[in-house]
Design a protein around this motif. Structure first.
Motif, PDB file in Angstrom:
ATOM      1  N   ARG A 130       2.247  -7.822   0.391  1.00  0.00           N
ATOM      2  CA  ARG A 130       3.474  -8.225  -0.319  1.00  0.00           C
ATOM      3  C   ARG A 130       3.142  -8.684  -1.720  1.00  0.00           C
ATOM      4  O   ARG A 130       3.899  -8.443  -2.681  1.00  0.00           O
ATOM      5  N   ASP A 131       2.000  -9.339  -1.889  1.00  0.00           N
ATOM      6  CA  ASP A 131       1.568  -9.807  -3.198  1.00  0.00           C
ATOM      7  C   ASP A 131       1.254  -8.649  -4.131  1.00  0.00           C
ATOM      8  O   ASP A 131       1.268  -8.804  -5.348  1.00  0.00           O
ATOM      9  N   SER A 132       0.990  -7.465  -3.555  1.00  0.00           N
ATOM     10  CA  SER A 132       0.692  -6.286  -4.363  1.00  0.00           C
ATOM     11  C   SER A 132       1.941  -5.719  -5.031  1.00  0.00           C
ATOM     12  O   SER A 132       1.852  -4.828  -5.876  1.00  0.00           O
ATOM     13  N   GLY A 133       3.112  -6.213  -4.628  1.00  0.00           N
ATOM     14  CA  GLY A 133       4.356  -5.702  -5.177  1.00  0.00           C
ATOM     15  C   GLY A 133       5.218  -5.002  -4.147  1.00  0.00           C
ATOM     16  O   GLY A 133       6.260  -4.455  -4.488  1.00  0.00           O
ATOM     17  N   ALA A 134       4.771  -4.995  -2.905  1.00  0.00           N
ATOM     18  CA  ALA A 134       5.524  -4.508  -1.743  1.00  0.00           C
ATOM     19  C   ALA A 134       5.463  -2.991  -1.543  1.00  0.00           C
ATOM     20  O   ALA A 134       5.845  -2.504  -0.474  1.00  0.00           O
TER      21      ALA A 134
END
Length: 273
Positions: A130-134
């Motif tokens: 999720r921290d990667s941008g989803a």
């Protein structure tokens, strides 16, 4: 039963999608923690813990551990994902040698420990992706769903050779091949869509194949534990669908392993462009 399944899916699907893609940061971590903790409650039953108070205490311990990891920023670290990689190698050995190796893990304490390296890294993997941008969270979810659909139709049409008859008699090698074919096609689509170079695209296809196989292992592990406990569903928390673990068993394996590959390979391929 079909009506109940449809009613549950009608509220569960949008709630899940809103939680996974509408939340981020601490809110997302809390949402996924609640899902994993529900799975932990069911895991205590799979581990053979009978007393409700003891099961509740163990879930609280897991929650405290997750909170500590979040405060220490370990929820976005790679080491829990490496723990998952080692753990799933062990799980593979146990699943493929069941029931001969059941004596190695049948103790309640060992099954609880197994739950730690299954559930905790899964939560970490969700947060990393999720921290990667989803986008890559979406990919691994589509990977698991596509693998299930491909395996279902290929297994019904061509399934003859049993995959693990002592663990899950309904699964076939033909189903696995069908799931692989479907997810590899998905990987090619994503490789074209995302800003990664040719080497990154090839890596994504290879990683997708490996994670697809790992997702099958996640399903088989829960089936093995349920067979040992002689129960059909992990719980009845989701009317018509069984328990939370019955819905996320493949994800418990696929999410942390894909997140590890993301940090070690895919992220680097995206970063160089």
């Amino acid at each position: 039963m079909l009506k109940q399944r449809m009613i549950t899916a009608a509220w569960l699907a949008p709630l899940t999608l809103i939680g996974l893609f509408g939340l981020q940061g601490g809110a997302f971590a809390l949402f996924t923690a609640l899902i994993v903790l529900l799975g932990a409650w069911e895991w205590t039953n799979l581990a053979g813990v009978a007393r409700q108070g003891a099961r509740f205490f163990l879930v609280v311990v897991m929650g405290v551990l997750m909170l500590a990891m979040w405060l220490a920023e370990a929820a976005l670290a790679a080491w829990p994902l490496w723990l998952a990689a080692v753990g799933w190698v062990i799980n593979l050995y146990w699943v493929t040698h069941y029931p001969d190796t059941a004596n190695q893990w049948q103790a309640t304490s060992r099954r609880l420990l197994m739950g730690v390296w299954v559930l905790l890294p899964c939560w970490v993997g969700f947060n990393v992706l999720r921290d990667s941008g989803a986008v890559w969270l979406l990919f691994v979810l589509l990977l698991v769903w596509t693998a299930d659909i491909g395996a279902y139709f290929a297994g019904r049409r061509w399934g003859k050779n049993k995959l693990a008859p002592k663990v899950s008699p309904g699964k076939s090698w033909e189903g696995v091949y069908g799931g692989l074919a479907a997810t590899l096609l998905l990987a090619i689509v994503f490789a074209v869509w995302q800003p990664i170079n040719l080497m990154g695209g090839v890596a994504l296809v290879v990683i997708t194949g490996l994670v697809t196989l790992v997702s099958v292992l996640g399903d088989l592990l829960e089936s093995m534990l349920k067979r040992y406990r002689d129960i059909k569903d992990s719980s009845q928390l989701l009317p018509g669908h069984g328990g939370v673990l019955d819905r996320i068993d493949s994800l418990t394996a696929a999410v942390p392993i894909f997140a590890l590959f993301y940090l070690q390979v895919i992220h680097l391929q995206v970063s160089v462009l």
